[in-house]
Design a protein around this motif. Sequence first.
Motif, short mmCIF file in Angstrom:
data_model
loop_
_atom_site.label_atom_id
_atom_site.label_comp_id
_atom_site.label_asym_id
_atom_site.label_seq_id
_atom_site.Cartn_x
_atom_site.Cartn_y
_atom_site.Cartn_z
N LYS A 16 12.99 -3.06 -6.52
CA LYS A 16 13.60 -2.58 -7.76
C LYS A 16 12.66 -2.52 -8.96
CE LYS A 16 18.39 -3.71 -6.87
NZ LYS A 16 19.59 -4.33 -7.38
N ARG A 17 11.78 -3.50 -9.10
CA ARG A 17 10.92 -3.54 -10.29
C ARG A 17 9.45 -3.51 -9.89
NH1 ARG A 17 14.42 -7.58 -10.90
NH2 ARG A 17 16.21 -7.15 -12.22
N ARG A 18 8.65 -2.82 -10.70
CA ARG A 18 7.22 -2.71 -10.41
C ARG A 18 6.54 -4.06 -10.50
NH1 ARG A 18 3.16 1.91 -12.79
NH2 ARG A 18 1.35 1.29 -11.59
N SER A 19 6.98 -4.91 -11.42
CA SER A 19 6.37 -6.24 -11.54
C SER A 19 6.61 -7.07 -10.27
CB SER A 19 6.89 -6.96 -12.77
OG SER A 19 8.30 -7.11 -12.70
N VAL A 20 7.79 -6.92 -9.67
CA VAL A 20 8.10 -7.63 -8.43
C VAL A 20 7.26 -7.04 -7.29
CG1 VAL A 20 9.90 -8.16 -6.75
CG2 VAL A 20 10.42 -8.22 -9.19
N ALA A 21 7.11 -5.72 -7.26
CA ALA A 21 6.29 -5.06 -6.24
C ALA A 21 4.84 -5.53 -6.34
CB ALA A 21 6.37 -3.55 -6.39
N LYS A 22 4.34 -5.66 -7.56
CA LYS A 22 2.97 -6.14 -7.79
C LYS A 22 2.81 -7.56 -7.27
CE LYS A 22 -0.36 -6.84 -11.57
NZ LYS A 22 -1.05 -7.88 -10.88
N GLU A 23 3.79 -8.41 -7.56
CA GLU A 23 3.75 -9.80 -7.12
C GLU A 23 3.78 -9.91 -5.59
OE1 GLU A 23 6.74 -13.56 -7.43
OE2 GLU A 23 6.48 -12.38 -9.25
N VAL A 24 4.64 -9.13 -4.95
CA VAL A 24 4.74 -9.13 -3.49
C VAL A 24 3.41 -8.70 -2.87
CG1 VAL A 24 5.86 -8.00 -1.51
CG2 VAL A 24 7.24 -8.80 -3.42
N ALA A 25 2.81 -7.66 -3.41
CA ALA A 25 1.52 -7.16 -2.89
C ALA A 25 0.43 -8.20 -3.07
CB ALA A 25 1.15 -5.87 -3.57
N ASP A 26 0.37 -8.80 -4.24
CA ASP A 26 -0.69 -9.77 -4.53
C ASP A 26 -0.55 -11.06 -3.73
OD1 ASP A 26 -1.98 -7.97 -6.17
OD2 ASP A 26 -1.11 -8.75 -8.01
N LYS A 27 0.63 -11.31 -3.18
CA LYS A 27 0.84 -12.49 -2.33
C LYS A 27 0.51 -12.20 -0.87
CE LYS A 27 4.15 -15.11 -5.03
NZ LYS A 27 5.49 -15.70 -5.06
#
Length: 92
Positions: free
Chosen positions: A14-25
């Motif tokens: 839903k949110r780009r910030s969450v997508a960024k966090e998922v990718a960086d993990k």
Amino acid sequence: MRIDKFLKVSRLIKRRSVAKEVADKGRIKINGKLAKSGSSVKVGDILRIQFGNRIVEVKVEVLQESTKKEDAAQMYTLLSEERVSETSTKES
């Protein structure tokens, strides 16, 4: 297009910030290679995304800068969706 933006526009996340966090993990792979939030995605790429105890594999079909909610699912094809047990992802 950046992977975090694709995930947001396609509404896989839903949110780009969450997508960024998922990718960086380290929970996203593009064509079998670990992806960071700035990694590029192109038509034909296979994405493997881990959401908690669920793993989703999709193929990128279309790249769009923005899309309507009802058209978002046309940006990808769902290849597989599987559940992983909690015990196999955590150590005792």
